[in-house]
Design a protein around this motif. Structure first.
Motif, PDB file in Angstrom:
ATOM      1  N   PHE A 153      66.382  15.738  46.241  1.00 15.34           N
ATOM      2  CA  PHE A 153      66.621  14.819  45.134  1.00 15.34           C
ATOM      3  C   PHE A 153      65.993  13.453  45.385  1.00 15.34           C
ATOM      4  CE2 PHE A 153      69.437  17.867  43.272  1.00 15.34           C
ATOM      5  CZ  PHE A 153      69.428  17.536  41.921  1.00 15.34           C
ATOM      6  N   SER A 154      65.872  13.048  46.633  1.00 13.14           N
ATOM      7  CA  SER A 154      65.277  11.750  46.949  1.00 13.14           C
ATOM      8  C   SER A 154      63.755  11.754  46.823  1.00 13.14           C
ATOM      9  CB  SER A 154      65.638  11.346  48.379  1.00 13.14           C
ATOM     10  OG  SER A 154      67.010  11.150  48.502  1.00 13.14           O
ATOM     11  N   ASN A 155      63.115  12.925  46.970  1.00 19.15           N
ATOM     12  CA  ASN A 155      61.658  12.951  47.077  1.00 19.15           C
ATOM     13  C   ASN A 155      60.897  13.804  46.073  1.00 19.15           C
ATOM     14  OD1 ASN A 155      61.162  11.339  49.614  1.00 19.15           O
ATOM     15  ND2 ASN A 155      62.703  12.796  50.321  1.00 19.15           N
ATOM     16  N   ALA A 156      61.484  14.809  45.493  1.00 17.66           N
ATOM     17  CA  ALA A 156      60.725  15.778  44.690  1.00 17.66           C
ATOM     18  C   ALA A 156      59.972  15.157  43.518  1.00 17.66           C
ATOM     19  CB  ALA A 156      61.632  16.895  44.190  1.00 17.66           C
ATOM     20  N   ARG A 157      60.560  14.184  42.871  1.00 15.76           N
ATOM     21  CA  ARG A 157      59.879  13.542  41.728  1.00 15.76           C
ATOM     22  C   ARG A 157      59.055  12.335  42.132  1.00 15.76           C
ATOM     23  NH1 ARG A 157      63.401  11.966  36.896  1.00 15.76           N
ATOM     24  NH2 ARG A 157      61.415  11.344  36.051  1.00 15.76           N
ATOM     25  N   LYS A 158      59.610  11.477  42.951  1.00 12.34           N
ATOM     26  CA  LYS A 158      58.952  10.205  43.263  1.00 12.34           C
ATOM     27  C   LYS A 158      57.936  10.312  44.393  1.00 12.34           C
ATOM     28  CE  LYS A 158      62.726   7.443  41.533  1.00 12.34           C
ATOM     29  NZ  LYS A 158      63.762   6.474  41.796  1.00 12.34           N
ATOM     30  N   SER A 159      58.130  11.247  45.292  1.00 13.27           N
ATOM     31  CA  SER A 159      57.228  11.428  46.438  1.00 13.27           C
ATOM     32  C   SER A 159      56.979  12.915  46.661  1.00 13.27           C
ATOM     33  CB  SER A 159      57.846  10.813  47.698  1.00 13.27           C
ATOM     34  OG  SER A 159      58.179   9.471  47.510  1.00 13.27           O
ATOM     35  N   PRO A 160      56.316  13.575  45.709  1.00  6.97           N
ATOM     36  CA  PRO A 160      56.145  15.033  45.838  1.00  6.97           C
ATOM     37  C   PRO A 160      55.386  15.452  47.090  1.00  6.97           C
ATOM     38  CG  PRO A 160      54.844  14.177  44.000  1.00  6.97           C
ATOM     39  CD  PRO A 160      55.703  13.062  44.485  1.00  6.97           C
ATOM     40  N   GLY A 161      54.430  14.655  47.537  1.00  4.76           N
ATOM     41  CA  GLY A 161      53.704  14.986  48.768  1.00  4.76           C
ATOM     42  C   GLY A 161      54.627  14.970  49.972  1.00  4.76           C
ATOM     43  N   GLU A 162      55.475  13.963  50.045  1.00  8.99           N
ATOM     44  CA  GLU A 162      56.438  13.872  51.143  1.00  8.99           C
ATOM     45  C   GLU A 162      57.445  15.022  51.066  1.00  8.99           C
ATOM     46  OE1 GLU A 162      59.843  10.790  52.766  1.00  8.99           O
ATOM     47  OE2 GLU A 162      58.110   9.972  51.693  1.00  8.99           O
ATOM     48  N   PHE A 163      57.866  15.363  49.845  1.00  8.83           N
ATOM     49  CA  PHE A 163      58.795  16.477  49.663  1.00  8.83           C
ATOM     50  C   PHE A 163      58.174  17.780  50.167  1.00  8.83           C
ATOM     51  CE2 PHE A 163      59.991  20.124  47.006  1.00  8.83           C
ATOM     52  CZ  PHE A 163      61.319  20.253  47.379  1.00  8.83           C
ATOM     53  N   LYS A 164      56.952  18.065  49.740  1.00  7.40           N
ATOM     54  CA  LYS A 164      56.290  19.311  50.142  1.00  7.40           C
ATOM     55  C   LYS A 164      56.105  19.373  51.653  1.00  7.40           C
ATOM     56  CE  LYS A 164      53.798  19.729  45.786  1.00  7.40           C
ATOM     57  NZ  LYS A 164      52.487  19.597  45.136  1.00  7.40           N
ATOM     58  N   LYS A 165      55.663  18.261  52.251  1.00  7.35           N
ATOM     59  CA  LYS A 165      55.461  18.237  53.703  1.00  7.35           C
ATOM     60  C   LYS A 165      56.790  18.438  54.428  1.00  7.35           C
ATOM     61  CE  LYS A 165      53.797  15.414  57.556  1.00  7.35           C
ATOM     62  NZ  LYS A 165      54.705  16.073  58.448  1.00  7.35           N
ATOM     63  N   GLY A 166      57.824  17.750  53.993  1.00  6.84           N
ATOM     64  CA  GLY A 166      59.129  17.884  54.629  1.00  6.84           C
ATOM     65  C   GLY A 166      59.679  19.296  54.514  1.00  6.84           C
ATOM     66  N   LEU A 167      59.478  19.912  53.361  1.00  2.00           N
ATOM     67  CA  LEU A 167      59.944  21.283  53.151  1.00  2.00           C
ATOM     68  C   LEU A 167      59.183  22.256  54.049  1.00  2.00           C
ATOM     69  CD1 LEU A 167      61.744  23.241  51.519  1.00  2.00           C
ATOM     70  CD2 LEU A 167      59.886  23.363  49.839  1.00  2.00           C
ATOM     71  N   VAL A 168      57.867  22.140  54.089  1.00  2.00           N
ATOM     72  CA  VAL A 168      57.048  23.018  54.943  1.00  2.00           C
ATOM     73  C   VAL A 168      57.416  22.817  56.412  1.00  2.00           C
ATOM     74  CG1 VAL A 168      54.680  23.441  55.764  1.00  2.00           C
ATOM     75  CG2 VAL A 168      55.149  23.280  53.304  1.00  2.00           C
ATOM     76  N   ASP A 169      57.594  21.569  56.819  1.00  2.00           N
ATOM     77  CA  ASP A 169      57.977  21.295  58.208  1.00  2.00           C
ATOM     78  C   ASP A 169      59.323  21.932  58.548  1.00  2.00           C
ATOM     79  OD1 ASP A 169      55.653  19.848  58.546  1.00  2.00           O
ATOM     80  OD2 ASP A 169      56.632  17.870  58.480  1.00  2.00           O
ATOM     81  N   LYS A 170      60.290  21.813  57.643  1.00  2.00           N
ATOM     82  CA  LYS A 170      61.630  22.374  57.898  1.00  2.00           C
ATOM     83  C   LYS A 170      61.568  23.905  57.929  1.00  2.00           C
ATOM     84  CE  LYS A 170      65.015  20.643  58.553  1.00  2.00           C
ATOM     85  NZ  LYS A 170      65.743  20.374  59.835  1.00  2.00           N
ATOM     86  N   ILE A 171      60.789  24.506  57.050  1.00  2.00           N
ATOM     87  CA  ILE A 171      60.659  25.971  57.070  1.00  2.00           C
ATOM     88  C   ILE A 171      60.029  26.410  58.388  1.00  2.00           C
ATOM     89  CG2 ILE A 171      59.464  27.945  56.023  1.00  2.00           C
ATOM     90  CD1 ILE A 171      59.797  26.460  53.288  1.00  2.00           C
ATOM     91  N   ASN A 172      58.973  25.710  58.816  1.00  2.00           N
ATOM     92  CA  ASN A 172      58.335  26.043  60.100  1.00  2.00           C
ATOM     93  C   ASN A 172      59.325  25.906  61.253  1.00  2.00           C
ATOM     94  OD1 ASN A 172      55.670  26.897  59.546  1.00  2.00           O
ATOM     95  ND2 ASN A 172      55.094  24.792  59.106  1.00  2.00           N
ATOM     96  N   GLU A 173      60.142  24.874  61.211  1.00  2.00           N
ATOM     97  CA  GLU A 173      61.168  24.683  62.244  1.00  2.00           C
ATOM     98  C   GLU A 173      62.169  25.838  62.240  1.00  2.00           C
ATOM     99  OE1 GLU A 173      65.011  21.819  62.558  1.00  2.00           O
ATOM    100  OE2 GLU A 173      63.118  20.789  62.151  1.00  2.00           O
TER     101      GLU A 173
END
Length: 148
Positions: free
Chosen positions: A125-145
């Motif tokens: 909710f903090s990033n998906a709309r305002k910082s989609p690049g940060e959201f995508k990177k954070g999601l990919v990083d967490k999935i990899n973790e």
């Protein structure tokens, strides 16, 4: 004053997202619905019937990130991405399992019979709309973790 505005904004999000009881609860879309193998990772994107712009952005950006970064894992079944409408009765059990009562994003790892769930809702909710690049990177990083 900032606290009051924040509380009002939070209340708006709850109402706009159609806050539902966890006893309400289809997994959409069918072509993306694949159960993860015994060892693997699931990304669970919960929403209710009424959806706000942020809820829609979370699904769209999560789908884009997962499809581009994990196409091989989606194909072999070691990763699944599920969109779950908690307003449908058939989703009552999974909503109850994760205690979901409104739009939420979870990453769940299954390894050696153990399950570990990571609630990514606040981040989403903090990033998906305002910082989609940060959201995508954070999601990919967490999935990899969670995969490792």
């Amino acid at each position: 004053m900032k606290k009051i505005l924040f509380l009002l904004a939070a209340c708006f999000v709850f109402v706009a997202c159609g806050m539902k009881s966890k006893t309400e609860g289809t997994v959409l879309p069918a072509e993306k619905e694949t159960a993860v193998r015994s060892d693997g990772v699931e990304v669970l994107c919960f929403h209710s019937k009424q959806r706000c712009a942020t809820c829609i952005a979370i699904e769209k950006n999560a789908r884009t990130a997962i499809d581009s970064a994990f196409a091989d894992r989606l194909a072999d079944g070691t990763l699944s991405f599920r969109i779950i409408d908690i307003s449908k009765p058939e989703n009552e059990a999974i909503a109850e399992k994760y205690q979901v009562t409104w739009s939420s994003l979870y990453i769940v790892s299954h390894k050696n019979g153990q399950e570990k769930a990571e609630n990514m809702t606040e981040f989403a909710f903090s990033n998906a709309r305002k910082s989609p690049g940060e959201f995508k990177k954070g999601l990919v990083d967490k999935i990899n973790e969670m995969i490792n």
